[in-house]
Design a protein around this motif. Structure first.
Motif, PDB file in Angstrom:
ATOM      1  N   VAL A 359       0.753  -1.297  -0.078  1.00 13.13           N
ATOM      2  CA  VAL A 359      -0.032   0.183  -0.002  1.00 13.13           C
ATOM      3  C   VAL A 359       0.859   1.120  -0.035  1.00 13.13           C
ATOM      4  CG1 VAL A 359      -1.802   1.185   1.364  1.00 13.13           C
ATOM      5  CG2 VAL A 359      -1.831  -1.206   1.346  1.00 13.13           C
ATOM      6  N   GLU A 360       0.550   2.141  -0.840  1.00  8.71           N
ATOM      7  CA  GLU A 360       1.301   3.367  -0.823  1.00  8.71           C
ATOM      8  C   GLU A 360       0.319   4.564  -0.341  1.00  8.71           C
ATOM      9  OE1 GLU A 360       2.547   6.277  -4.787  1.00  8.71           O
ATOM     10  OE2 GLU A 360       3.760   4.277  -4.525  1.00  8.71           O
ATOM     11  N   LEU A 361       0.993   5.635   0.443  1.00  9.35           N
ATOM     12  CA  LEU A 361       0.208   6.472   0.970  1.00  9.35           C
ATOM     13  C   LEU A 361       0.936   7.821   0.893  1.00  9.35           C
ATOM     14  CD1 LEU A 361       1.100   6.806   4.358  1.00  9.35           C
ATOM     15  CD2 LEU A 361      -0.012   4.459   4.296  1.00  9.35           C
ATOM     16  N   ILE A 362       0.257   8.748   1.411  1.00  9.27           N
ATOM     17  CA  ILE A 362       0.904  10.175   1.637  1.00  9.27           C
ATOM     18  C   ILE A 362       0.069  10.590   3.112  1.00  9.27           C
ATOM     19  CG2 ILE A 362       0.969  12.549   0.943  1.00  9.27           C
ATOM     20  CD1 ILE A 362       0.180  11.538  -1.883  1.00  9.27           C
ATOM     21  N   ARG A 363       1.242  10.847   3.750  1.00  9.06           N
ATOM     22  CA  ARG A 363       0.876  11.474   5.261  1.00  9.06           C
ATOM     23  C   ARG A 363       1.754  12.718   5.547  1.00  9.06           C
ATOM     24  NH1 ARG A 363       2.667   7.340   9.372  1.00  9.06           N
ATOM     25  NH2 ARG A 363       0.855   6.227   8.667  1.00  9.06           N
ATOM     26  N   ASP A 364       1.141  13.886   5.622  1.00 15.34           N
ATOM     27  CA  ASP A 364       1.711  14.951   5.949  1.00 15.34           C
ATOM     28  C   ASP A 364       2.490  15.461   4.975  1.00 15.34           C
ATOM     29  OD1 ASP A 364       0.567  15.347   8.405  1.00 15.34           O
ATOM     30  OD2 ASP A 364       2.260  14.195   9.346  1.00 15.34           O
ATOM     31  N   GLY A 365       2.275  15.173   3.527  1.00 13.88           N
ATOM     32  CA  GLY A 365       3.087  15.507   2.255  1.00 13.88           C
ATOM     33  C   GLY A 365       4.194  14.396   2.127  1.00 13.88           C
ATOM     34  N   ILE A 366       4.189  13.551   2.905  1.00 18.90           N
ATOM     35  CA  ILE A 366       5.479  12.502   2.687  1.00 18.90           C
ATOM     36  C   ILE A 366       4.742  11.178   2.084  1.00 18.90           C
ATOM     37  CG2 ILE A 366       7.291  11.174   3.768  1.00 18.90           C
ATOM     38  CD1 ILE A 366       7.323  13.602   5.933  1.00 18.90           C
ATOM     39  N   LYS A 367       5.435  10.922   1.191  1.00 23.61           N
ATOM     40  CA  LYS A 367       5.035   9.438   0.542  1.00 23.61           C
ATOM     41  C   LYS A 367       5.631   8.540   1.254  1.00 23.61           C
ATOM     42  CE  LYS A 367       4.677   9.358  -4.043  1.00 23.61           C
ATOM     43  NZ  LYS A 367       5.250   8.997  -5.293  1.00 23.61           N
ATOM     44  N   LEU A 368       4.873   7.340   1.733  1.00 16.64           N
ATOM     45  CA  LEU A 368       5.131   6.280   2.294  1.00 16.64           C
ATOM     46  C   LEU A 368       4.808   4.922   1.841  1.00 16.64           C
ATOM     47  CD1 LEU A 368       4.138   7.567   6.050  1.00 16.64           C
ATOM     48  CD2 LEU A 368       6.385   7.715   4.826  1.00 16.64           C
ATOM     49  N   MET A 369       5.192   3.700   2.114  1.00 17.79           N
ATOM     50  CA  MET A 369       5.076   2.527   1.588  1.00 17.79           C
ATOM     51  C   MET A 369       4.934   1.735   2.699  1.00 17.79           C
ATOM     52  SD  MET A 369       4.990   1.161  -1.597  1.00 17.79           S
ATOM     53  CE  MET A 369       5.846   2.209  -2.365  1.00 17.79           C
ATOM     54  N   THR A 370       3.805   0.754   2.651  1.00 19.52           N
ATOM     55  CA  THR A 370       3.586  -0.402   3.869  1.00 19.52           C
ATOM     56  C   THR A 370       3.026  -1.448   3.255  1.00 19.52           C
ATOM     57  OG1 THR A 370       3.111  -0.643   6.165  1.00 19.52           O
ATOM     58  CG2 THR A 370       1.507   0.403   4.732  1.00 19.52           C
ATOM     59  N   LYS A 371       3.153  -2.551   4.098  1.00 16.98           N
ATOM     60  CA  LYS A 371       2.696  -3.840   3.686  1.00 16.98           C
ATOM     61  C   LYS A 371       1.380  -4.492   4.699  1.00 16.98           C
ATOM     62  CE  LYS A 371       6.430  -5.796   0.740  1.00 16.98           C
ATOM     63  NZ  LYS A 371       7.321  -6.653   0.503  1.00 16.98           N
ATOM     64  N   ILE A 372       0.516  -4.997   4.293  1.00 15.12           N
ATOM     65  CA  ILE A 372      -0.504  -5.360   5.075  1.00 15.12           C
ATOM     66  C   ILE A 372      -0.843  -6.821   4.618  1.00 15.12           C
ATOM     67  CG2 ILE A 372      -2.868  -4.910   5.925  1.00 15.12           C
ATOM     68  CD1 ILE A 372      -2.601  -2.216   4.739  1.00 15.12           C
ATOM     69  N   LYS A 373      -1.192  -7.587   5.460  1.00 20.55           N
ATOM     70  CA  LYS A 373      -1.534  -8.980   5.457  1.00 20.55           C
ATOM     71  C   LYS A 373      -3.314  -8.993   5.801  1.00 20.55           C
ATOM     72  CE  LYS A 373      -0.788 -13.668   6.105  1.00 20.55           C
ATOM     73  NZ  LYS A 373      -0.148 -14.932   6.917  1.00 20.55           N
ATOM     74  N   LEU A 374      -3.796  -9.426   4.286  1.00 16.18           N
ATOM     75  CA  LEU A 374      -5.226  -9.319   4.758  1.00 16.18           C
ATOM     76  C   LEU A 374      -5.736 -10.736   5.253  1.00 16.18           C
ATOM     77  CD1 LEU A 374      -6.370  -8.153   1.078  1.00 16.18           C
ATOM     78  CD2 LEU A 374      -5.932  -6.973   3.097  1.00 16.18           C
ATOM     79  N   VAL A 375      -6.663 -10.544   6.351  1.00 18.95           N
ATOM     80  CA  VAL A 375      -7.335 -11.730   6.781  1.00 18.95           C
ATOM     81  C   VAL A 375      -8.659 -11.923   6.739  1.00 18.95           C
ATOM     82  CG1 VAL A 375      -5.441 -11.574   8.695  1.00 18.95           C
ATOM     83  CG2 VAL A 375      -7.799 -10.300   8.866  1.00 18.95           C
ATOM     84  N   GLU A 376      -9.311 -13.009   6.968  1.00 20.82           N
ATOM     85  CA  GLU A 376     -10.631 -12.978   6.874  1.00 20.82           C
ATOM     86  C   GLU A 376     -11.467 -12.262   7.749  1.00 20.82           C
ATOM     87  OE1 GLU A 376     -14.052 -16.716   6.440  1.00 20.82           O
ATOM     88  OE2 GLU A 376     -11.925 -17.151   6.698  1.00 20.82           O
ATOM     89  N   LYS A 377     -12.449 -11.839   7.289  1.00 26.31           N
ATOM     90  CA  LYS A 377     -13.405 -10.986   8.105  1.00 26.31           C
ATOM     91  C   LYS A 377     -14.107 -12.183   9.097  1.00 26.31           C
ATOM     92  CE  LYS A 377     -17.068  -7.332   8.099  1.00 26.31           C
ATOM     93  NZ  LYS A 377     -17.888  -6.825   7.134  1.00 26.31           N
ATOM     94  N   SER A 378     -14.583 -11.684  10.326  1.00 26.81           N
ATOM     95  CA  SER A 378     -15.270 -12.567  11.245  1.00 26.81           C
ATOM     96  C   SER A 378     -16.340 -13.350  10.509  1.00 26.81           C
ATOM     97  CB  SER A 378     -15.584 -11.717  12.512  1.00 26.81           C
ATOM     98  OG  SER A 378     -14.797 -11.105  13.247  1.00 26.81           O
ATOM     99  N   ILE A 379     -16.381 -14.536  10.697  1.00 21.98           N
ATOM    100  CA  ILE A 379     -17.443 -15.475  10.244  1.00 21.98           C
ATOM    101  C   ILE A 379     -18.966 -14.953  10.464  1.00 21.98           C
ATOM    102  CG2 ILE A 379     -18.511 -17.845  10.067  1.00 21.98           C
ATOM    103  CD1 ILE A 379     -15.338 -18.938  10.584  1.00 21.98           C
ATOM    104  N   GLN A 380     -19.464 -14.827   9.451  1.00 19.22           N
ATOM    105  CA  GLN A 380     -20.918 -14.562   9.470  1.00 19.22           C
ATOM    106  C   GLN A 380     -21.972 -15.833   9.288  1.00 19.22           C
ATOM    107  OE1 GLN A 380     -22.257 -12.122   6.296  1.00 19.22           O
ATOM    108  NE2 GLN A 380     -24.331 -11.777   7.001  1.00 19.22           N
ATOM    109  N   PRO A 381     -22.520 -16.083  10.299  1.00 20.95           N
ATOM    110  CA  PRO A 381     -23.554 -17.275  10.086  1.00 20.95           C
ATOM    111  C   PRO A 381     -24.633 -16.947   8.965  1.00 20.95           C
ATOM    112  CG  PRO A 381     -23.768 -16.173  12.115  1.00 20.95           C
ATOM    113  CD  PRO A 381     -22.731 -15.635  11.780  1.00 20.95           C
ATOM    114  N   ILE A 382     -24.867 -17.677   8.097  1.00 21.29           N
ATOM    115  CA  ILE A 382     -25.621 -17.401   6.963  1.00 21.29           C
ATOM    116  C   ILE A 382     -26.735 -18.253   6.779  1.00 21.29           C
ATOM    117  CG2 ILE A 382     -23.943 -16.014   5.790  1.00 21.29           C
ATOM    118  CD1 ILE A 382     -23.388 -18.229   3.810  1.00 21.29           C
ATOM    119  N   SER A 383     -26.737 -19.515   7.433  1.00 19.75           N
ATOM    120  CA  SER A 383     -27.544 -20.373   7.341  1.00 19.75           C
ATOM    121  C   SER A 383     -28.287 -21.218   8.419  1.00 19.75           C
ATOM    122  CB  SER A 383     -27.275 -21.295   6.282  1.00 19.75           C
ATOM    123  OG  SER A 383     -26.371 -22.117   6.472  1.00 19.75           O
TER     124      SER A 383
END
Length: 383
Positions: A359-383
Motif C-alpha cells: 500500500v502506498e500512501l501520503i502522510r503530511d505531504g510525505i510518500k510512504l509505503m507499507t505492507k498489509i496482510k489481509l485476513v478473513e473477516k469474522s465469520i458471519q453465520p448465513i444459514s
C-alpha cells in the motif's frame, strides 16, 4: 426484405416498360423511328445487373423493424428462470365455523424469481426474496414444483443460493458481465406479480456502484416478483440477476432498475456452495473521499481523483497493525493506482484472503509505503 422487394419491382417495371415501348415503336404502322438494337442491349444489361439484388442473401439485406425479434434469446434463457414462492406464517385465529380447539393459521405468500445455476440443482436468487420465509417452493417452466432448502445467503450482497433435488434441469448460460457496456440491449425475465416467464426489453443505462459494489442500471421493466430473475443479453446469456427498482413516491415505475452483475453473483454463489458462507477480506479502515472543492481545501498538494483518505481505523485490524493512521491518503493498492473509493474496493474484493499487499500512501505531504496482510473477516453465520 421490403426494401429489396420494392427495388426489384421497380427495376422490372422499368425494364419491361422500356422493352414494350421499343417493340411498339418497331412494329407500329407508319413508324419513322428505326429499331435500335444497341439501346435494347443496354436496357437488358441494366436489368441483368440490378436484378441481382433479388438474389441477395437475407443476412446481407437491409435490417428492418419488421423482422426484429428476440424470441430465440428468450427461448434459450427462459427454461432456467423459475418462480419462487415463500411462505410466512403470521398468526393463529379462531373462527365461528371451527370447533372450540381449532384455529386458522394465516400465511403470507411472497413471490420472486430465481435462476438455475447448475444441473446439480443449485439456484441463485436475491436474499430479500427468501428473507424470514419458513418454507420456500419453486415452480419450473415445465410445470414441476418442489420445496427447496436454503444452502446459504449473504445479506450484504443480497444473494442467496437454494438447492432442489429435481433432475434434468436446464442451467443458465452465463455471460461475462465485465463485457457489458452502457447502451447494450438487455431483457429481463421473471415473474412480476406472479406472471411467470414474463419478458421486458431495455438497454443498459449505466454501470453504477452502490455501497461500492457494481450494479447494472437498466430501463428494462422490473417489478415486484422480478427480483432474483435473469437479465440476459441478445444472445440469451445471463449478464445479471435482477435486484430492485427505484420507485417514485407513489410506488410507480421510474425506468431506473438495477441488477447484480453475473461475475459478482458467480463469485458469491461459489463461496456459499463451497464453504457455506461468504469469506471476505478484512482491512479495518473506513475509506472516504471529498467533493473536488473540499478535497482541494484539505489536500491542496494531492491531485483530485487519485485516491481516498482514511476516515477511521478499526482496533487490532490489519491496517492498524501495519501502521495505517487516521487521515492518511492512500494512492496505490497492490501496485495499482486508485481513482477513488469504488476503485479501491474493486481491487480489495478481488484480492485473495491471506495475501500480503503493498500500500502506498501520503502522510503530511510525505510518500510512504507499507505492507498489509489481509485476513478473513469474522465469520458471519448465513444459514
Amino acid at each position: 426484405m421490403k426494401i429489396i422487394s420494392s427495388m426489384t419491382f421497380l427495376i422490372k417495371y422499368i425494364f419491361w416498360g422500356a422493352l414494350a415501348g421499343l417493340l411498339i415503336l418497331f412494329f407500329m404502322p407508319n413508324s419513322q423511328l428505326p429499331f435500335n438494337w444497341h439501346v435494347a442491349q443496354d436496357i437488358f444489361h441494366f436489368y441483368q445487373t440490378h436484378s441481382r439484388l433479388e438474389a441477395q442473401p437475407a443476412s446481407q439485406a437491409t435490417l428492418t423493424i419488421d423482422n426484429l425479434s428476440f424470441a430465440e434469446a428468450v427461448e434459450k434463457a427462459s427454461p432456467s428462470v423459475i418462480t419462487i414462492n415463500t411462505y410466512h406464517p403470521k398468526r393463529f385465529r379462531e373462527s365461528e365455523n371451527l370447533a372450540p380447539n381449532e384455529k386458522i393459521l394465516d400465511v403470507a405468500v411472497g413471490i420472486g424469481s430465481g435462476v438455475i445455476l447448475s444441473s446439480e440443482g443449485y439456484i441463485v436468487t436475491n436474499y430479500h426474496v427468501i428473507n424470514n420465509a419458513e418454507r420456500i417452493s419453486i415452480s419450473l417452466p415445465d410445470g414441476r414444483r418442489r420445496f427447496v432448502e436454503v444452502v446459504g445467503y449473504d445479506v450484504e450482497t443480497d444473494i442467496a443460493v437454494l438447492k432442489t433435488n429435481l433432475q434434468a434441469l436446464d442451467s443458465a448460460k452465463l455471460a461475462t458481465s465485465s463485457g457489458v457496456k452502457t447502451g447494450d440491449l438487455v431483457l429481463a425475465i421473471g415473474s412480476p406479480f406472479g406472471r411467470n416467464q414474463s419478458v421486458s426489453l431495455g438497454i443498459v443505462s449505466a454501470i453504477t456502484y452502490q455501497s461500492f459494489a457494481p450494479r447494472i442500471q437498466t430501463d428494462a421493466a422490473i417489478n415486484n416478483g422480478n427480483s432474483g430473475g435473469a437479465l440476459i443479453n441478445s444472445s440469451g446469456e445471463v449478464v445479471g440477476i435482477n435486484q430492485m427498482i427505484l420507485s417514485s413516491l407513489g410506488g410507480g415505475q421510474t425506468g431506473i432498475n438495477y441488477a447484480i452483475p453475473i461475475d459478482r453473483v458467480k463469485k458469491i454463489a461459489e463461496e456459499i456452495i463451497s464453504y457455506g458462507r461468504v469469506r471476505k477480506n478484512w482491512l479495518g479502515i473506513d475509506a472516504a473521499e471529498f467533493t473536488e472543492y473540499a478535497h482541494r481545501q484539505r489536500f491542496p498538494d494531492i491531485e483530485f481523483g487519485t485516491g481516498f483518505f482514511v476516515r477511521k481505523i478499526d482496533i487490532d485490524s490489519p491496517a492498524q497493525k501495519a501502521g495505517i493512521q487516521k487521515g492518511d491518503f492512500i494512492t496505490r493498492f497492490e501496485k495499482q493506482s486508485i481513482s477513488g473509493v469504488a476503485s479501491f474496493y474493486k481491487l480489495f474484493y478481488d484480492t485473495p484472503i491471506g495475501k500480503e499487499v503493498e500500500v502506498e500512501l501520503i502522510r503530511d505531504g510525505i510518500k510512504l509505503m507499507t505492507k498489509i496482510k489481509l485476513v478473513e473477516k469474522s465469520i458471519q453465520p448465513i444459514s
